[in-house]
Design a protein around this motif. Structure first.
Motif, mmCIF file in Angstrom:
data_model
loop_
_atom_site.group_PDB
_atom_site.id
_atom_site.type_symbol
_atom_site.label_atom_id
_atom_site.label_comp_id
_atom_site.label_asym_id
_atom_site.label_seq_id
_atom_site.Cartn_x
_atom_site.Cartn_y
_atom_site.Cartn_z
ATOM 1 N N ASN A 38 4.638 9.019 -15.940
ATOM 2 C CA ASN A 38 4.668 7.550 -16.125
ATOM 3 C C ASN A 38 3.573 6.918 -15.976
ATOM 4 N N VAL A 39 2.988 5.860 -16.494
ATOM 5 C CA VAL A 39 1.817 5.238 -16.403
ATOM 6 C C VAL A 39 2.293 3.634 -16.098
ATOM 7 N N ASP A 40 1.644 2.915 -15.246
ATOM 8 C CA ASP A 40 1.813 1.628 -14.813
ATOM 9 C C ASP A 40 0.357 1.099 -14.836
ATOM 10 N N ALA A 41 0.390 -0.137 -15.965
ATOM 11 C CA ALA A 41 -0.870 -0.716 -15.948
ATOM 12 C C ALA A 41 -0.800 -2.174 -16.148
ATOM 13 N N VAL A 42 -1.724 -3.074 -15.619
ATOM 14 C CA VAL A 42 -1.768 -4.376 -15.828
ATOM 15 C C VAL A 42 -2.884 -4.796 -16.692
ATOM 16 N N VAL A 43 -2.649 -5.728 -18.057
ATOM 17 C CA VAL A 43 -3.629 -5.931 -18.850
ATOM 18 C C VAL A 43 -3.499 -7.356 -18.966
ATOM 19 N N ASN A 44 -4.687 -7.990 -18.873
ATOM 20 C CA ASN A 44 -4.952 -9.334 -19.069
ATOM 21 C C ASN A 44 -5.330 -9.564 -20.916
ATOM 22 N N ILE A 45 -4.523 -10.467 -21.654
ATOM 23 C CA ILE A 45 -4.987 -10.678 -23.108
ATOM 24 C C ILE A 45 -5.132 -12.295 -23.140
ATOM 25 N N LYS A 46 -5.812 -12.530 -24.291
ATOM 26 C CA LYS A 46 -5.779 -13.899 -24.746
ATOM 27 C C LYS A 46 -6.203 -13.915 -26.223
ATOM 28 N N ILE A 47 -5.668 -15.049 -26.937
ATOM 29 C CA ILE A 47 -6.085 -15.384 -28.186
ATOM 30 C C ILE A 47 -7.671 -15.827 -28.253
ATOM 31 N N SER A 48 -8.156 -15.036 -29.105
ATOM 32 C CA SER A 48 -9.672 -15.369 -29.303
ATOM 33 C C SER A 48 -9.973 -16.843 -29.872
ATOM 34 N N LYS A 49 -11.037 -17.173 -29.293
ATOM 35 C CA LYS A 49 -11.518 -18.618 -30.212
ATOM 36 C C LYS A 49 -12.307 -18.406 -31.228
ATOM 37 N N ASP A 50 -12.571 -17.193 -31.505
ATOM 38 C CA ASP A 50 -13.404 -16.962 -32.925
ATOM 39 C C ASP A 50 -12.539 -17.564 -34.066
ATOM 40 N N PRO A 51 -13.316 -18.108 -34.896
ATOM 41 C CA PRO A 51 -12.493 -18.855 -35.972
ATOM 42 C C PRO A 51 -11.736 -17.714 -36.855
ATOM 43 N N GLU A 52 -12.067 -16.682 -37.119
ATOM 44 C CA GLU A 52 -11.543 -15.756 -37.962
ATOM 45 C C GLU A 52 -10.288 -15.460 -37.231
ATOM 46 N N LYS A 53 -10.467 -14.917 -36.175
ATOM 47 C CA LYS A 53 -9.393 -14.161 -35.274
ATOM 48 C C LYS A 53 -8.346 -15.566 -34.857
ATOM 49 N N LEU A 54 -8.911 -16.619 -34.753
ATOM 50 C CA LEU A 54 -7.963 -17.661 -34.192
ATOM 51 C C LEU A 54 -6.954 -18.094 -35.435
ATOM 52 N N ALA A 55 -7.471 -17.982 -36.619
ATOM 53 C CA ALA A 55 -7.065 -18.008 -37.975
ATOM 54 C C ALA A 55 -5.616 -17.171 -38.156
ATOM 55 N N LEU A 56 -6.101 -15.707 -37.781
ATOM 56 C CA LEU A 56 -5.000 -14.686 -37.789
ATOM 57 C C LEU A 56 -3.866 -15.000 -36.654
ATOM 58 N N ALA A 57 -4.325 -15.547 -35.311
ATOM 59 C CA ALA A 57 -3.400 -15.906 -34.506
ATOM 60 C C ALA A 57 -2.502 -16.961 -34.895
ATOM 61 N N ALA A 58 -2.769 -17.866 -35.637
ATOM 62 C CA ALA A 58 -2.074 -18.870 -36.014
ATOM 63 C C ALA A 58 -1.067 -18.482 -37.029
ATOM 64 N N THR A 59 -1.466 -17.453 -37.702
ATOM 65 C CA THR A 59 -0.261 -16.908 -38.916
ATOM 66 C C THR A 59 0.677 -16.169 -37.915
ATOM 67 N N HIS A 60 0.649 -15.696 -36.800
ATOM 68 C CA HIS A 60 1.593 -14.748 -35.830
ATOM 69 C C HIS A 60 2.360 -15.755 -34.883
ATOM 70 N N PHE A 61 1.294 -16.728 -33.987
ATOM 71 C CA PHE A 61 1.749 -17.215 -32.652
ATOM 72 C C PHE A 61 1.454 -18.812 -32.818
ATOM 73 N N LEU A 62 1.720 -19.419 -34.038
ATOM 74 C CA LEU A 62 1.755 -20.800 -34.028
ATOM 75 C C LEU A 62 2.910 -21.493 -33.439
ATOM 76 N N ASN A 63 2.606 -22.103 -32.395
ATOM 77 C CA ASN A 63 3.583 -22.859 -31.510
ATOM 78 C C ASN A 63 4.256 -21.878 -30.677
ATOM 79 N N ALA A 64 3.856 -20.688 -30.492
ATOM 80 C CA ALA A 64 4.602 -19.774 -29.889
ATOM 81 C C ALA A 64 4.458 -19.827 -28.369
ATOM 82 N N SER A 65 5.227 -19.312 -27.541
ATOM 83 C CA SER A 65 5.408 -19.339 -25.919
ATOM 84 C C SER A 65 4.436 -18.374 -25.555
ATOM 85 N N PRO A 66 3.850 -18.369 -24.514
ATOM 86 C CA PRO A 66 3.076 -16.998 -23.939
ATOM 87 C C PRO A 66 4.096 -16.015 -23.725
ATOM 88 N N SER A 67 5.264 -15.889 -23.410
ATOM 89 C CA SER A 67 6.277 -14.845 -23.283
ATOM 90 C C SER A 67 6.403 -14.135 -24.586
#
Length: 221
Positions: free
Chosen positions: A112-141
């Motif tokens: 069994n493995v237990d880990a803590v990972v910190n993530i965020k949406i990238s500010k890079d324009p191309e990656k931000l455009a991808l994030a917008a297609t998946h997480f537009l107005n989405a909550s952090p949860s």
């Protein structure tokens, strides 16, 4: 001479009447003009208030419609009724990644493995455009939930490729391997890993505990 004088008087009287009427009309028109100017001023203020927007540093405001643009940590203006405003969160999201079931490693030890990972949406324009297609107005949860699925799958894969000793004695290598494996999948959603920390390895056969005892014994010698 009298007729001419009479006509002159009548003309002067007519001019006076016209001037008086015009003055009266102007005096009556003033309140209506003021009301009209007031209404226009109020409409302009409301229009500006509806269109003005200021994005905080931890959010991306995406304005679309007539012209697409992104605001991060600055103010902008959208045209009401013709353009819409959506948001994408850029805040740091902590993900607790745990193997829901025991995973056999290269030594066939169920771990069994237990880990803590910190993530965020990238500010890079191309990656931000991808994030917008998946997480537009989405909550952090919601973002947390999707990232957890990706990280858990990749962590299970890396567990199966490493021995118990490799995992326990080199947590950094394990974390880097999971991060390298998971990054392409997360990038497809516009996400990036900020940090990856392994909290704990456990198994029901006490192999990891015994490995620690063996190491202590070796060091004592």
């Amino acid at each position: 001479m009298r007729p001419n004088g009479k006509k002159r008087k009548e003309a002067e009287m007519f001019k006076s009447l016209i001037f008086a009427a015009a003055t009266a009309l102007q005096q009556d028109a003033v309140p209506y003009a003021l009301i009209a100017y007031g209404v226009v001023a109020i409409l302009l203020v409301v229009f500006f208030a509806m269109g003005y927007c200021k994005a905080p540093p931890d959010k991306a405001f995406i304005i679309s419609g007539l012209r697409k643009r992104v605001l991060i940590g600055k103010a902008g203006f959208r045209i009401p009724f013709f353009e819409r405003l959506d948001q994408v969160t850029l805040e740091l999201i902590q993900v607790d990644v745990k193997t829901k079931q025991k995973v056999p490693n290269k030594d066939f030890i169920n771990v069994n493995v237990d880990a803590v990972v910190n993530i965020k949406i990238s500010k890079d324009p191309e990656k931000l455009a991808l994030a917008a297609t998946h997480f537009l107005n989405a909550s952090p949860s919601y973002i947390n939930e999707k990232a957890t699925e990706v990280l858990e799958g990749n962590m299970r894969e890396i567990v199966g490729e490493m021995t118990t000793k490799e995992m326990v004695l080199n947590r950094k290598q394990f974390a880097e391997s999971v991060q390298k494996n998971a990054s392409p999948d997360l990038e497809k959603m516009g996400l990036e890993i900020v940090s990856f920390n392994v909290q704990n390895f456990t198994d029901d056969d006490h192999a990891i505990e015994n490995l620690g005892i063996d190491n202590i014994a070796t060091i004592s010698k």
